[in-house]
Design an enzyme around this catalytic site. Structure first.
Site, PDB file in Angstrom:
ATOM      1  N   PHE A 130       0.436   7.342   1.017  1.00  0.00           N
ATOM      2  CA  PHE A 130      -0.996   7.412   0.723  1.00  0.00           C
ATOM      3  C   PHE A 130      -1.735   7.488   2.064  1.00  0.00           C
ATOM      4  O   PHE A 130      -1.444   6.726   2.980  1.00  0.00           O
ATOM      5  CB  PHE A 130      -1.423   6.163  -0.061  1.00  0.00           C
ATOM      6  N   ASP A 211       3.577  -1.653   0.556  1.00  0.00           N
ATOM      7  CA  ASP A 211       2.301  -1.413  -0.123  1.00  0.00           C
ATOM      8  C   ASP A 211       2.631  -1.307  -1.614  1.00  0.00           C
ATOM      9  O   ASP A 211       3.261  -0.333  -2.048  1.00  0.00           O
ATOM     10  CB  ASP A 211       1.697  -0.099   0.402  1.00  0.00           C
ATOM     11  N   TYR A 236      -7.074  -3.279  -8.886  1.00  0.00           N
ATOM     12  CA  TYR A 236      -7.822  -2.406  -9.807  1.00  0.00           C
ATOM     13  C   TYR A 236      -6.985  -1.376 -10.557  1.00  0.00           C
ATOM     14  O   TYR A 236      -7.528  -0.629 -11.363  1.00  0.00           O
ATOM     15  CB  TYR A 236      -8.979  -1.705  -9.077  1.00  0.00           C
ATOM     16  N   LYS A 237      -5.667  -1.319 -10.307  1.00  0.00           N
ATOM     17  CA  LYS A 237      -4.845  -0.341 -11.038  1.00  0.00           C
ATOM     18  C   LYS A 237      -4.232  -1.042 -12.256  1.00  0.00           C
ATOM     19  O   LYS A 237      -4.909  -1.246 -13.253  1.00  0.00           O
ATOM     20  CB  LYS A 237      -3.792   0.246 -10.103  1.00  0.00           C
ATOM     21  N   ARG A 389      -1.129  13.288 -12.929  1.00  0.00           N
ATOM     22  CA  ARG A 389      -0.466  12.001 -13.166  1.00  0.00           C
ATOM     23  C   ARG A 389      -0.875  11.456 -14.539  1.00  0.00           C
ATOM     24  O   ARG A 389      -2.064  11.445 -14.884  1.00  0.00           O
ATOM     25  CB  ARG A 389      -0.846  10.979 -12.092  1.00  0.00           C
TER      26      ARG A 389
HETATM   27  C1  LIG Z   1      -0.752   3.380  -2.393  1.00  0.00           C
HETATM   28  C2  LIG Z   1      -2.158   3.112  -1.987  1.00  0.00           C
HETATM   29  N1  LIG Z   1      -2.389   2.487  -0.823  1.00  0.00           N
HETATM   30  C3  LIG Z   1      -3.648   2.245  -0.396  1.00  0.00           C
HETATM   31  C4  LIG Z   1      -4.739   2.597  -1.161  1.00  0.00           C
HETATM   32  C5  LIG Z   1      -6.114   2.334  -0.649  1.00  0.00           C
HETATM   33  O1  LIG Z   1      -6.697   1.300  -1.353  1.00  0.00           O
HETATM   34  P1  LIG Z   1      -8.087   0.630  -0.941  1.00  0.00           P
HETATM   35  O2  LIG Z   1      -9.129   1.678  -1.073  1.00  0.00           O
HETATM   36  O3  LIG Z   1      -8.238  -0.469  -1.940  1.00  0.00           O
HETATM   37  O4  LIG Z   1      -7.953   0.138   0.457  1.00  0.00           O
HETATM   38  C6  LIG Z   1      -4.543   3.214  -2.401  1.00  0.00           C
HETATM   39  C7  LIG Z   1      -5.685   3.607  -3.239  1.00  0.00           C
HETATM   40  O5  LIG Z   1      -5.582   4.125  -4.319  1.00  0.00           O
HETATM   41  C8  LIG Z   1      -3.210   3.488  -2.806  1.00  0.00           C
HETATM   42  O6  LIG Z   1      -2.975   4.115  -3.968  1.00  0.00           O
END
Ligand SMILES: Cc1ncc(COP(=O)(O)O)c(C=O)c1O
Length: 429
Positions: A130, A211, A236-237, A389
């Protein structure tokens, strides 16, 4: 799958036998839609809503007294929610703290666990990470005076979908200090072998963190058993805590007492925080990695949700999640959706032990397919270059929903609807 097993009646019989089915009633399902984007933003539950309303009410009636007088007290809410979260990741209560947000927690942890020394300066990431993680790691390297182009070791994907554990392990050389990997890849939904990677990292003198944004609340973890050094995730997921809600982090207890790279007063020893000393004294557990005041209004919905997840049980959630992703894939096969004229491709590993909570459905006209699905009431999301997805969520998706989604995947192509959609992805896709 036989024609009988592919029938709507069979989907309904699966729902009737599903012990988690009653949880659906506790969610607000958007009218007239089949919501398959809970891997990006989980839905609001009545439990989360009630927790927010309770916090507002306690703010109204208790004002400043809520720090100690609210139920549960705001002052130690991060710790309390850490206890609730610990069983999701196989940790002890004080190894998890609910605080911060995903990328902020990454910074807090990597600033602690990235300790470049001599030639050991590398951080392992992967080519399918990500982007926020990559940006954060680049900046962490730069802050330490390193060169991100040299010190960020990006392990490439062989097939554009997945990352081979063998390749990650081969990259763990004596020039690497830290490996920072996803538990589940955000696009293909591949679940990495955390136990194997952690053991290999430690044998090679490399610290390792994960992560878990795409696995927390969906895939059970065993961080203590596997001896993972640290991890972080969002609320939030799959945890249904609301847009941008508070996240969480895990620190293995063998690292307790280490000074966090980014300190703040909220990580201070709770008994003495209000002594207001200028000399920092960390809380005894993962709580030391807190930086700022716990955000009560974004923590409240997560609290409501965590209690519901605890009631459902992470093992039952995982069991149903796998049954549902298996079912979606089997229906797509049975309906011929992987063949002409449909040409969908499944990008998610078929082996259950390598699969997270969503199915990555690839198509050459991915953005148009995603838009057409929305037109016919299915809410997926789209990730470039070609991934739609689809996430069936054990707490609120039914087998009958999945059956309908398989129908809609066929319909948007049969009717040519997707060809009427403008090309390109939406601003937020
Ligand atoms: C795998 C992953 N890492 C990091 C993030 C970033 O999250 P945040 O905006 O809460 O920092 C996301 C956001 O969807 C994500 O899917």
């Amino acid at each position: 799958m036989t024609a009988q097993l592919a029938s709507l009646e069979h989907a309904r019989s699966l729902d009737a036998a599903d012990p988690l089915a009653p949880f659906r009633e506790r969610f607000y399902l958007p009218e007239g839609t089949l919501y398959f984007d809970g891997n990006s933003l989980g839905l609001l539950s009545k439990d989360a809503e009630a927790a927010v309303l309770k916090t507002l009410d306690q703010w109204k009636t208790l004002a400043i007294g809520g720090w100690m007088g609210a139920d549960p007290p705001w002052f130690t809410l991060g710790e309390e929610m850490g206890w609730l979260s610990a069983p999701l990741v196989g940790a002890e209560a004080d190894e998890v703290i609910v605080t911060g947000t995903t990328t902020v927690n990454l910074h807090a942890l990597v600033s602690t666990f990235y300790r470049p020394e001599g030639d050991r300066r590398g951080i392992i990431a992967n080519g399918l990470d990500f982007p926020s993680d990559i940006y954060a790691l680049q900046s962490q390297i730069a802050i330490r005076g390193g060169d991100p182009d040299r010190d960020l070791v990006i392990v490439p994907s062989r097939d554009g979908r997945t990352i081979e554990e063998d390749d990650l392990i081969a990259a763990m050389t004596d020039r690497v200090a830290l490996a920072m990997l996803p538990s589940v890849l955000y696009r293909s939904g591949q679940l990495l072998d955390i136990a194997r990677l952690t053991a290999a990292a430690h044998e090679r003198g490399v610290l390792i963190g994960f992560d878990c944004a795409h696995s927390a609340g969906s895939v059970p973890h065993h961080f203590d058993r596997d001896e993972v050094d640290f991890a972080f995730w969002c609320g939030y997921k799959y945890l249904n805590g609301g847009p941008g809600s508070v996240g969480a982090l895990y620190v293995n207890r063998r690292h307790f007492g280490l000074k966090p790279g980014l300190t703040g007063w909220w990580g201070y020893h709770k008994e003495r925080q209000f002594d207001m000393s200028h000399s920092w004294e960390g809380a005894s557990g993962a709580g030391a990695w807190q930086i700022s005041t716990n955000p009560q209004l974004s923590a409240a919905p997560v609290l409501g949700s965590l209690r519901m997840v605890a009631e459902a049980g992470i093992d039952r959630l995982r069991e149903k999640s796998l049954a549902m992703t298996n079912y979606l894939i089997a229906l797509m096969e049975e309906r011929g959706l992987l063949d002409a004229p449909y040409h969908y491709r499944i990008g998610t590993p078929r082996e259950e032990c390598r699969r997270g909570g969503h199915v990555s459905v690839e198509h050459d006209a991915g953005p148009r397919i995603a838009k057409a699905l929305k037109q016919v009431g299915v809410i997926p999301d789209f990730r470039p270059p070609d991934v739609v997805r689809l996430a069936p969520i054990p707490l609120y998706t039914s087998y009958a929903d999945i059956w309908q989604v398989a129908q809609k995947l066929r319909e948007v192509i049969d009717t040519g609807l997707y060809l009427q959609m403008p090309e390109g992805r939406e601003l937020v896709s």
